[in-house]
Scaffold this motif. Structure first.
Motif, PDB file in Angstrom:
ATOM      1  N   HIS A  49       1.147  -1.344  -0.040  1.00  0.00           N
ATOM      2  CA  HIS A  49      -0.045  -0.028   0.112  1.00  0.00           C
ATOM      3  C   HIS A  49       1.611   1.665  -0.332  1.00  0.00           C
ATOM      4  N   VAL A  50       0.798   2.195  -0.933  1.00  0.00           N
ATOM      5  CA  VAL A  50       1.725   3.228  -1.051  1.00  0.00           C
ATOM      6  C   VAL A  50       0.615   4.590  -0.231  1.00  0.00           C
ATOM      7  N   ILE A  51       0.793   5.053   0.444  1.00  0.00           N
ATOM      8  CA  ILE A  51       0.106   6.228   1.255  1.00  0.00           C
ATOM      9  C   ILE A  51       0.486   7.471   0.845  1.00  0.00           C
ATOM     10  N   GLU A  52       0.025   8.408   0.026  1.00  0.00           N
ATOM     11  CA  GLU A  52       0.341   9.369  -0.880  1.00  0.00           C
ATOM     12  C   GLU A  52      -0.016  10.526  -0.708  1.00  0.00           C
ATOM     13  N   PRO A  53       0.859  12.486  -0.745  1.00  0.00           N
ATOM     14  CA  PRO A  53       2.192  11.902  -1.622  1.00  0.00           C
ATOM     15  C   PRO A  53       2.792  11.427  -1.167  1.00  0.00           C
ATOM     16  N   CYS A  54       3.628  10.947  -2.328  1.00  0.00           N
ATOM     17  CA  CYS A  54       5.021  10.373  -2.406  1.00  0.00           C
ATOM     18  C   CYS A  54       5.686  11.673  -2.575  1.00  0.00           C
ATOM     19  N   GLY A  55       7.378  11.713  -2.071  1.00  0.00           N
ATOM     20  CA  GLY A  55       8.130  12.714  -3.178  1.00  0.00           C
ATOM     21  C   GLY A  55       8.496  12.291  -4.192  1.00  0.00           C
ATOM     22  N   PHE A  56       7.322  11.565  -4.868  1.00  0.00           N
ATOM     23  CA  PHE A  56       8.222  11.505  -6.196  1.00  0.00           C
ATOM     24  C   PHE A  56       7.217  10.580  -6.727  1.00  0.00           C
ATOM     25  N   ALA A  57       6.902  10.811  -8.164  1.00  0.00           N
ATOM     26  CA  ALA A  57       6.461  10.307  -9.201  1.00  0.00           C
ATOM     27  C   ALA A  57       6.893   8.970  -9.234  1.00  0.00           C
ATOM     28  N   TRP A  82      -3.590   9.375   3.750  1.00  0.00           N
ATOM     29  CA  TRP A  82      -3.487   8.868   5.224  1.00  0.00           C
ATOM     30  C   TRP A  82      -5.415   8.762   5.122  1.00  0.00           C
ATOM     31  N   GLN A  83      -6.416   9.519   5.362  1.00  0.00           N
ATOM     32  CA  GLN A  83      -7.496   9.056   5.673  1.00  0.00           C
ATOM     33  C   GLN A  83      -7.966   8.246   4.953  1.00  0.00           C
ATOM     34  N   GLN A  86      -7.059   4.805   5.356  1.00  0.00           N
ATOM     35  CA  GLN A  86      -7.910   4.346   6.998  1.00  0.00           C
ATOM     36  C   GLN A  86      -9.261   4.014   6.488  1.00  0.00           C
ATOM     37  N   VAL A  87      -9.689   4.434   5.770  1.00  0.00           N
ATOM     38  CA  VAL A  87     -11.304   4.474   5.320  1.00  0.00           C
ATOM     39  C   VAL A  87     -11.173   2.475   4.829  1.00  0.00           C
ATOM     40  N   ASP A  88     -10.052   2.744   3.203  1.00  0.00           N
ATOM     41  CA  ASP A  88      -9.929   1.629   2.511  1.00  0.00           C
ATOM     42  C   ASP A  88      -9.787   0.219   4.381  1.00  0.00           C
TER      43      ASP A  88
END
Length: 174
Positions: A49-57, A82-83, A86-88
């Motif tokens: 799982h990647v929780i965005e935003p990332c510091g890169f594309a 993050w929100q 948590q919902v997902d």
């Protein structure tokens, strides 16, 4: 991109029928580390799982180079915040406890007992996770290290923790 936890971007060709643990990356900011974690997850059959935003594309060339040809085997799920994560997570019946790997952990990794469904959370390389995320986790685990050193590389720490969780759950591939 708002992709639900139940809608993988790439379903791994060799994904296990039942997920024993998964890996979550909180706003990763170094593409090479993220690519290395994707590669590790592909080898162990662990969803990411990647929780965005990332510091890169996520399409960044450096990240793809680090992930090499393993990206086709990564069960990748992106969450716009993050929100949203948590919902997902709350709507996924297979999601278990949220376990944060942190230098501020209360329990040493070898003493922690993993259970099926645990989600291993790694913070940003530059700043970890905010206090609100830290406090939202069900457990905080630290890796044993020599005194006087600050922390391990996040990709190395993630690999060690994934291995230990799968070992305890008798879920190592092969």
């Amino acid at each position: 991109m708002n992709t639900s936890i139940n809608e993988p971007i790439n379903a791994s060709v060799n994904a296990p029928a039942k997920v024993s643990v998964s890996l979550a990356l909180y706003q990763p900011d170094i593409p090479q580390n993220t690519g290395n974690l994707f590669r590790t997850a592909a080898c162990f059959g662990v969803p990411v799982h990647v929780i965005e935003p990332c510091g890169f594309a996520l399409s960044d060339t450096r990240m793809r180079r680090a992930g090499m040809d393993y990206m086709a085997h990564v069960d990748l799920r992106r969450h716009e915040s993050w929100q949203r994560f948590q919902v997902d997570r709350g709507s996924d019946q297979s999601a278990g406890r949220l376990i944060l790997l942190t230098t501020r952990g209360e329990t040493m990794l070898p003493s922690f007992s993993f259970i099926g469904g645990d989600v291993l959370l790694l913070g940003r390389e530059s700043a970890g996770v905010p206090d609100a995320v830290h406090d939202a986790c069900d457990a905080r685990v630290v890796l044993p290290m020599q005194a006087g050193v600050r922390s391990m590389n996040v990709a190395v720490a993630g690999g060690i923790a994934i291995f230990e969780a799968l070992r305890q759950l008798h879920a190592l591939p092969g």
